[in-house]
Design a protein around this motif. Structure first.
Motif, short mmCIF file in Angstrom:
data_model
loop_
_atom_site.label_atom_id
_atom_site.label_comp_id
_atom_site.label_asym_id
_atom_site.label_seq_id
_atom_site.Cartn_x
_atom_site.Cartn_y
_atom_site.Cartn_z
N LYS A 177 11.81 18.75 -21.25
CA LYS A 177 11.96 20.27 -22.54
C LYS A 177 11.05 20.91 -21.99
CE LYS A 177 13.73 17.60 -26.25
NZ LYS A 177 12.81 16.85 -27.61
N ASN A 178 10.56 21.93 -23.09
CA ASN A 178 9.73 23.22 -22.36
C ASN A 178 8.92 23.14 -23.56
OD1 ASN A 178 6.94 25.02 -21.76
ND2 ASN A 178 9.17 26.15 -20.95
N LEU A 179 7.63 22.12 -24.02
CA LEU A 179 6.67 21.84 -25.26
C LEU A 179 6.11 23.12 -25.64
CD1 LEU A 179 6.36 20.58 -28.27
CD2 LEU A 179 4.44 18.55 -26.27
N PHE A 180 5.53 23.49 -24.24
CA PHE A 180 4.58 24.71 -24.69
C PHE A 180 5.38 26.16 -25.06
CE2 PHE A 180 2.70 28.91 -23.08
CZ PHE A 180 1.73 28.41 -22.30
N ASP A 181 6.86 26.05 -24.47
CA ASP A 181 7.22 27.63 -25.38
C ASP A 181 8.01 27.07 -26.77
OD1 ASP A 181 6.80 29.07 -22.93
OD2 ASP A 181 9.59 29.15 -22.23
N ILE A 182 7.83 25.79 -26.54
CA ILE A 182 8.68 25.13 -28.09
C ILE A 182 7.79 25.65 -29.30
CG2 ILE A 182 9.20 24.35 -29.90
CD1 ILE A 182 10.89 22.04 -27.42
N TRP A 183 6.33 25.63 -28.86
CA TRP A 183 4.70 25.66 -29.34
C TRP A 183 5.10 27.50 -29.79
CZ3 TRP A 183 0.27 23.42 -31.85
CH2 TRP A 183 0.16 23.04 -32.01
N ASN A 184 5.22 28.40 -28.22
CA ASN A 184 4.93 29.33 -28.33
C ASN A 184 5.38 29.93 -29.66
OD1 ASN A 184 2.86 30.66 -27.35
ND2 ASN A 184 4.22 32.07 -25.93
N SER A 185 6.90 29.41 -29.60
CA SER A 185 7.98 29.94 -30.35
C SER A 185 7.33 30.68 -31.33
CB SER A 185 9.11 29.69 -30.12
OG SER A 185 9.44 28.76 -30.73
N HIS A 186 6.51 29.35 -32.02
CA HIS A 186 6.47 29.45 -33.78
C HIS A 186 4.11 30.61 -33.47
CE1 HIS A 186 8.10 25.21 -33.75
NE2 HIS A 186 7.48 25.48 -34.17
N LYS A 187 3.87 31.37 -33.00
CA LYS A 187 3.13 31.93 -32.52
C LYS A 187 2.22 31.62 -33.17
CE LYS A 187 5.45 36.07 -30.74
NZ LYS A 187 5.84 35.16 -29.85
N PRO A 188 1.54 29.95 -32.84
CA PRO A 188 0.58 30.34 -33.65
C PRO A 188 -1.04 30.60 -32.59
CG PRO A 188 1.01 28.44 -31.60
CD PRO A 188 1.80 29.32 -31.79
#
Ligand SMILES: Cc1ncc(C[n+]2csc(CCOP(=O)(O)OP(=O)(O)O)c2C)c(N)n1
Ligand code: SF4
Length: 311
Positions: A177-188
């Protein structure tokens, strides 16, 4: 913390906020990451630790930390962090805690929590703009209980639950899985990938993150000698190889804008990294699995091509 960037390992803070003599395995890349992270964060922190290998660092009455530490279930460390943050804010509001004495709230978890079990509570915490740091040491499996497959396990790897066999000789057939992109989609405000083999890069990322209030993620790709199957003395070498082959891009995202912080001048072939680990040995013997090896290399090349960074 002084937020000016550093250029050499000699400029790392000399203070040790994690003491030696823990129950972690020799050569644990996660422990080395944590040591650097705590140099950056200092001792005015509360660690909220999801169940995993690092639960075993603190066994009453012993602890290697100079700071407070709270143990939670795998799925809810970000919810625990919310509780700690709220308690601190209430104490400050009531005048019972000097804002100068405020503590940073830090979640510490393995990939099993970060990529799988705690994803829902993490998403909620980012959505609520909780002011916290999230450190994930990613050994690409559920390490503490026998190295079972997690959402971070890479294609082609042997784990406790994906043993290569006659029907599936490749081991894990799933992509990490791409955790970086999952977080990034939340725009923190801040997200970064780090490595224990690049402490200067890691330290500068913490220095940058400090200016942001809100959720801040650090994912470290960490060699795990018993799980990956290699001699503990080669841990840093393997962490370096994962970056030099392009498998683990070092990057950061500020409010959703991604930048790479290190691009190898010449990418090493991924085989150099794979062949040093028992968990990939079935890709080389008794026969080379050319298709699998080719597809792993192609996946890496595609990533760097997409970002227009392949020389
Ligand atoms: C809901 C739940 N299922 C299973 C466990 C048992 N357990 C404890 S630690 C662990 C592995 C955690 O894996 P990871 O988050 O990757 O951290 P690591 O062990 O690699 O440090 C498991 C499955 C648990 N504590 N809670
Ligand atoms: S099993 Fe792996 S991640 Fe866990 S303490 Fe040992 S080396 Fe570290």
């Amino acid at each position: 913390m002084d937020t000016s960037t550093i250029r050499s390992i000699k400029e790392l803070p000399p203070e040790e906020n994690m003491l030696p003599g823990t129950a972690a395995c020799a050569g644990c890349g996660g422990l080395l990451t944590l040591r650097y992270c705590l140099k950056a964060l200092g001792d005015k922190i509360v660690i909220v630790n999801a169940a995993g290998c690092f639960t075993l660092l603190t066994i009453y009455p012993f602890s290697p930390f100079r700071n407070s530490w709270l143990y939670t279930a795998m799925a809810c460390a970000p919810a625990g962090a919310q509780g700690v943050r709220d308690a601190l804010d209430i104490l400050i509001k009531k005048g019972k805690l000097d804002p100068e004495e405020n503590l940073k709230v830090v979640v510490l978890s393995g990939d099993g929590s970060a990529y799988d079990m705690a994803l829902s509570s993490t998403s909620g915490a980012i959505y609520r703009n909780l002011d916290f740091y999230y450190i994930c040491y990613d050994n690409e499996a559920y390490g503490n209980t026998g190295f079972q497959h997690s959402g971070a396990s890479p294609f082609g790897s042997r784990t406790g639950t994906t043993p290569p066999g006659k029907e599936v000789p490749v081991g894990s057939q799933l992509q990490k899985k791409n955790l970086f992109d999952i977080w990034n989609s939340h725009k923190p405000p801040y997200i970064a990938t780090v490595s224990p083999a690049y402490p200067v890069d890691l330290m500068n990322k913490f220095k940058k993150a400090e200016q942001f209030k809100g959720p801040k993620l650090f994912i470290s790709h960490i060699p795990c000698p018993p799980g990956w199957g290699f001699d503990p003395s080669r841990s840093v070498r393997l962490a370096k190889l994962s970056v030099e082959t392009g498998l683990w891009p070092l990057k950061e995202s500020v409010h959703g804008e991604v930048e790479h912080t290190y691009v190898p001048k010449k990418f090493k072939p991924v085989e150099e990294y794979l062949k040093e680990q028992e968990r990939f040995s079935h890709l080389f013997k008794p026969v080379r699995q050319e298709d699998a090896l080719k597809s792993i290399q192609e996946m890496v090349d595609e990533y760097w091509k997409k970002h227009e960074l392949l020389p």
